[in-house]
Design a protein around this motif. Structure first.
Motif, short mmCIF file in Angstrom:
data_model
loop_
_atom_site.label_atom_id
_atom_site.label_comp_id
_atom_site.label_asym_id
_atom_site.label_seq_id
_atom_site.Cartn_x
_atom_site.Cartn_y
_atom_site.Cartn_z
N SER A 97 16.55 -0.65 -11.85
CA SER A 97 16.62 -1.87 -12.66
C SER A 97 16.64 -3.08 -11.74
CB SER A 97 17.87 -1.86 -13.55
OG SER A 97 18.90 -2.62 -13.04
N SER A 98 16.65 -4.26 -12.34
CA SER A 98 16.67 -5.48 -11.54
C SER A 98 17.90 -5.54 -10.65
CB SER A 98 16.61 -6.71 -12.45
OG SER A 98 17.70 -6.72 -13.35
N GLN A 108 28.64 -6.89 -14.04
CA GLN A 108 28.44 -6.11 -12.83
C GLN A 108 28.53 -7.02 -11.60
OE1 GLN A 108 24.74 -4.41 -14.98
NE2 GLN A 108 25.13 -2.94 -13.34
N PRO A 109 28.42 -6.44 -10.38
CA PRO A 109 28.43 -7.28 -9.18
C PRO A 109 27.37 -8.38 -9.26
CG PRO A 109 28.71 -5.00 -8.56
CD PRO A 109 28.41 -5.00 -10.04
N PRO A 110 27.64 -9.54 -8.69
CA PRO A 110 26.79 -10.72 -8.94
C PRO A 110 25.41 -10.71 -8.32
CG PRO A 110 28.52 -11.23 -7.35
CD PRO A 110 28.83 -9.87 -7.90
N ALA A 111 25.16 -9.89 -7.30
CA ALA A 111 23.88 -9.97 -6.60
C ALA A 111 22.79 -9.11 -7.23
CB ALA A 111 24.04 -9.57 -5.14
N GLY A 112 23.02 -8.58 -8.42
CA GLY A 112 22.02 -7.77 -9.10
C GLY A 112 21.53 -8.43 -10.37
N GLY A 113 21.48 -7.64 -11.44
CA GLY A 113 20.99 -8.15 -12.71
C GLY A 113 21.84 -9.27 -13.28
N GLU A 114 23.10 -9.36 -12.86
CA GLU A 114 23.98 -10.43 -13.35
C GLU A 114 23.49 -11.81 -12.94
OE1 GLU A 114 26.46 -10.05 -15.44
OE2 GLU A 114 26.25 -7.88 -15.40
N LEU A 115 22.62 -11.87 -11.93
CA LEU A 115 22.17 -13.18 -11.45
C LEU A 115 21.56 -14.02 -12.56
CD1 LEU A 115 20.59 -12.74 -7.91
CD2 LEU A 115 22.48 -14.22 -8.59
N ARG A 116 20.90 -13.37 -13.51
CA ARG A 116 20.26 -14.14 -14.57
C ARG A 116 21.26 -14.98 -15.33
NH1 ARG A 116 17.20 -9.11 -17.22
NH2 ARG A 116 19.23 -8.24 -16.70
N LYS A 162 13.71 -19.10 -11.96
CA LYS A 162 12.28 -18.85 -12.12
C LYS A 162 11.73 -18.01 -10.97
CE LYS A 162 10.59 -22.98 -12.68
NZ LYS A 162 9.52 -23.98 -12.93
N ALA A 163 12.21 -18.29 -9.75
CA ALA A 163 11.70 -17.56 -8.58
C ALA A 163 12.03 -16.07 -8.67
CB ALA A 163 12.29 -18.15 -7.30
N LEU A 164 13.17 -15.74 -9.26
CA LEU A 164 13.58 -14.34 -9.36
C LEU A 164 13.13 -13.67 -10.65
CD1 LEU A 164 17.20 -14.30 -7.88
CD2 LEU A 164 15.11 -13.40 -6.87
N SER A 165 12.47 -14.42 -11.51
CA SER A 165 12.06 -13.86 -12.80
C SER A 165 11.11 -12.68 -12.63
CB SER A 165 11.41 -14.93 -13.67
OG SER A 165 12.39 -15.85 -14.12
N VAL A 166 10.33 -12.66 -11.55
CA VAL A 166 9.43 -11.54 -11.33
C VAL A 166 10.22 -10.25 -11.15
CG1 VAL A 166 9.29 -11.85 -8.83
CG2 VAL A 166 7.44 -10.72 -10.03
N ALA A 167 11.41 -10.35 -10.54
CA ALA A 167 12.24 -9.16 -10.33
C ALA A 167 13.10 -8.84 -11.53
CB ALA A 167 13.13 -9.37 -9.10
N THR A 168 13.52 -9.87 -12.26
CA THR A 168 14.44 -9.64 -13.37
C THR A 168 13.75 -9.47 -14.71
OG1 THR A 168 14.73 -12.03 -13.69
CG2 THR A 168 16.26 -10.93 -12.21
N LEU A 169 12.52 -9.94 -14.82
CA LEU A 169 11.83 -9.90 -16.11
C LEU A 169 10.50 -9.15 -16.04
CD1 LEU A 169 12.47 -13.59 -17.25
CD2 LEU A 169 13.69 -11.55 -18.00
N ALA A 170 9.63 -9.52 -15.08
CA ALA A 170 8.28 -8.93 -15.05
C ALA A 170 8.32 -7.43 -14.84
CB ALA A 170 7.45 -9.59 -13.95
N MET A 171 9.28 -6.93 -14.04
CA MET A 171 9.46 -5.48 -13.90
C MET A 171 10.95 -5.22 -13.81
SD MET A 171 7.67 -2.74 -11.35
CE MET A 171 8.20 -1.03 -11.32
N ASN A 172 11.58 -5.28 -14.96
CA ASN A 172 13.03 -5.11 -15.01
C ASN A 172 13.46 -3.68 -14.74
OD1 ASN A 172 15.58 -4.47 -16.92
ND2 ASN A 172 15.73 -6.56 -16.12
N LYS A 173 12.65 -2.71 -15.16
CA LYS A 173 12.95 -1.29 -14.94
C LYS A 173 11.77 -0.62 -14.26
CE LYS A 173 16.51 -1.96 -17.76
NZ LYS A 173 17.86 -2.23 -17.21
N GLY A 174 12.07 0.37 -13.42
CA GLY A 174 11.02 1.11 -12.74
C GLY A 174 11.32 2.60 -12.71
N ILE A 175 10.26 3.41 -12.61
CA ILE A 175 10.37 4.87 -12.52
C ILE A 175 9.68 5.28 -11.22
CG2 ILE A 175 9.80 7.08 -13.60
CD1 ILE A 175 9.72 5.61 -16.28
#
Length: 419
Positions: free
Chosen positions: A151-152, A212-220, A323-336
Motif C-alpha cells: 500500500s501507499s 498509523q505511523p506518519p511517514a506512510g499512508g497517514e501523510l495524506r 500533490k507531489a505524493l499523489s502518484v504514490a498515495t492515489l495513482a497506485m495506492n495498492k500493489g501486488i
C-alpha cells in the motif's frame, strides 16, 4: 504403514477416504497425504471430473512411490510454474480490517482459482508495514511462492528516505496495481459533521485523531490537516487502519479515514445506519488539478474544502507536497508483487493470472460492489505507475520540505538524501 491404513485424498475441497497400497510413505505428513485438484470450469459446481480423480490418484502414488525425483514431483508435467497443490502465501503488511487486507481477501480466491494453488493470507503488521516488506525483499526466498500486497504506507517511506527502510522500487516485480482513493469521516453526533469543520477557521474544538505511523499512508490526512491549519491532537503508531478505525469507533478519535475497500465494507453501513458522516474524499489528480474522486462523486475534494473555508484556491508547501505524493498515495495506492529476482516464469504466470482476473465478469461485478469500480492496473499501466513512483524526485523542494516537516512535527527519522 500397513495396506489397511486409511489416507485422506483431498479432491475439489471434498475428503475421500482411500486405501493406501504403499508400504512406506514419507512425503509430507506421514499420517495424511493431501492433494488438491482444481475444479474444471466446465463441470457443475461440486462435481469431480474423472480426469481430476485419475490425476489425483496419480499424484498420490507418485508421492508415496519410490520412483521419480523430488523436482519431477514438484514441477508436474504441464510445464507451468505453479502446480496444483502448491501453497502460496499472500503477505499483508498490516493488521486485519484495513484496505489492503480487505483487498487481499477479495483477490485471493480469484488468484487461487487462476493459478490452481492454495492461497494463504498472512497479516504481518509491524513498523507501519515496513518490517514485513523488508522481510519480503531481504529474507524471503524469491521462489514465486510468496506474493506481497503493498500500500501507499509501503510506497512513501523509500521516497522520503525513512530510516529502517531496506528496500527500493526496483526490488519489486509488480503484477497489478489499484489506483484506490479513500474517504474521511466522523461520528454523526460529533462537532464535525461538515467538511469545513476540520479547517482552522471553522473547527469548533480540537480534533482528536488516531492513525498509523506518519511517514506512510497517514501523510495524506496529516498534510490536509496542515494545509487546513487545523488544531489536532494525534495518537499515531497503530499497525493498520482497522486498528485505527476501532479507536474511532470506541470514541478515542473524532475523525478517521479508510481507503475505498475498507470504507465500502465497514464504514458505509455505519453511514447508512446514521452513525457516521462522510466528509470528503482524498480526491484524485488530473494534470495539475486536485479533483473529485469518481468513485465518490458527491464528496468534495480537499481542494474544494480549502476554497470553501479560506475563500481562495489552495496553495503553500503542504498542498504542493500533497500533490507531489499523489502518484504514490492515489495513482497506485495498492500493489501486488513478487520480488524482482523471482523466477521469470512465476512473474509471467502471476501477471497473466491478474490479467484473467481483470477480464472476469465475476470479478468485475465484485469490484463494482466492493471496490467502487476501481480500475485494475495491468501490464504497461502498472509498470508505468510503479516507475512513476520510483521517479519521484527526492531532492525536489516539495519532498525536502516534507522531510523537514516530518522531522520537526512528528519526529520521524529519515536518512540524508543523496543523488
Amino acid at each position: 504403514m500397513s495396506s489397511g491404513d486409511l489416507r485422506l485424498l483431498t479432491v475439489d475441497r471434498r475428503l475421500i477416504n482411500v486405501k493406501s497400497h504403499a508400504t512406506h510413505c514419507t512425503v509430507g505428513d506421514p499420517e495424511v497425504v493431501r492433494v488438491t485438484v482444481r475444479r474444471s470450469r466446465k463441470t457443475r459446481r461440486g462435481s469431480v471430473p474423472v480426469v481430476g480423480l485419475v490425476a489425483a490418484f496419480g499424484l498420490l502414488l507418485a508421492a508415496c512411490g519410490s520412483g521419480g525425483s523430488s523436482a519431477e514431483q514438484e514441477n508436474g508435467e504441464n510445464g507451468a510454474f505453479y502446480q496444483e497443490g502448491d501453497r502460496v502465501e499472500v503477505v499483508v503488511p498490516f493488521s486485519p480490517g484495513g484496505g489492503t487486507d480487505t483487498l487481499a481477501r477479495i483477490v485471493a480466491p480469484h488468484l487461487a482459482e487462476e493459478l490452481g494453488v492454495e492461497i494463504v493470507v498472512q497479516n504481518k503488521p509491524a513498523g507501519g508495514g515496513v518490517v514485513a516488506v523488508n522481510e519480503f525483499i531481504n529474507q524471503t526466498e524469491p521462489d514465486g511462492k510468496t506474493i506481497l500486497f503493498s500500500s501507499s504506507s509501503n510506497h512513501i517511506p523509500p521516497i522520503v528516505g525513512q530510516t529502517g527502510v531496506e528496500y527500493a522500487f526496483d526490488d519489486f516485480a509488480p503484477a497489478a496495481g489499484f489506483p484506490i482513493g479513500g474517504v474521511i469521516y466522523s461520528h454523526a453526533d460529533s462537532e464535525f459533521t461538515e467538511p469545513e469543520d476540520i479547517t482552522g477557521p471553522n473547527q469548533p474544538e480540537q480534533i482528536n485523531y488516531s492513525g498509523q505511523p506518519p511517514a506512510g499512508g497517514e501523510l495524506r490526512i496529516l498534510l490536509m490537516f496542515e494545509m487546513y491549519e487545523a488544531d489536532i491532537n494525534t495518537a499515531l503508531g497503530f499497525e493498520g487502519r482497522g486498528d485505527a478505525r476501532l479507536a474511532w469507533e470506541q470514541g478515542e478519535a473524532d475523525i478517521s479515514y479508510d481507503t475505498t475497500p475498507a470504507y465500502l465494507a465497514d464504514v458505509a453501513p455505519l453511514v447508512e445506519s446514521g452513525e457516521a458522516v462522510p466528509l470528503m474524499s482524498f480526491g484524485t489528480v488530473e494534470g495539475d488539478e486536485l479533483v473529485r474522486d469518481p468513485v465518490f462523486p458527491d464528496l468534495p475534494s480537499p481542494a474544494e474544502v480549502y476554497e470553501n473555508a479560506f475563500g481562495e484556491e489552495p496553495s503553500g508547501d503542504a498542498f504542493e507536497a500533497y500533490k507531489a505524493l499523489s502518484v504514490a498515495t492515489l495513482a497506485m495506492n495498492k500493489g501486488i508483487h513478487l520480488q524482482a529476482d523471482a523466477p521469470e516464469a512465476a512473474q509471467e504466470e502471476l501477471a497473466a493470472a491478474m490479467e484473467a482476473i481483470g477480464a472476469s465478469e465475476e470479478f468485475e461485478k465484485q469490484a463494482e460492489a466492493e471496490l467502487g469500480g476501481t480500475p485494475l492496473l495491468l501490464g504497461p499501466d502498472v509498470e508505468n505507475a510503479w516507475n512513476a513512483m520510483a521517479e519521484v524526485d527526492s531532492e525536489s523542494s516539495e519532498v525536502q520540505w516534507l522531510i523537514d516537516w516530518l522531522a520537526e512535527t512528528y519526529d520521524v527519522s529519515v536518512d540524508e538524501m543523496s543523488d
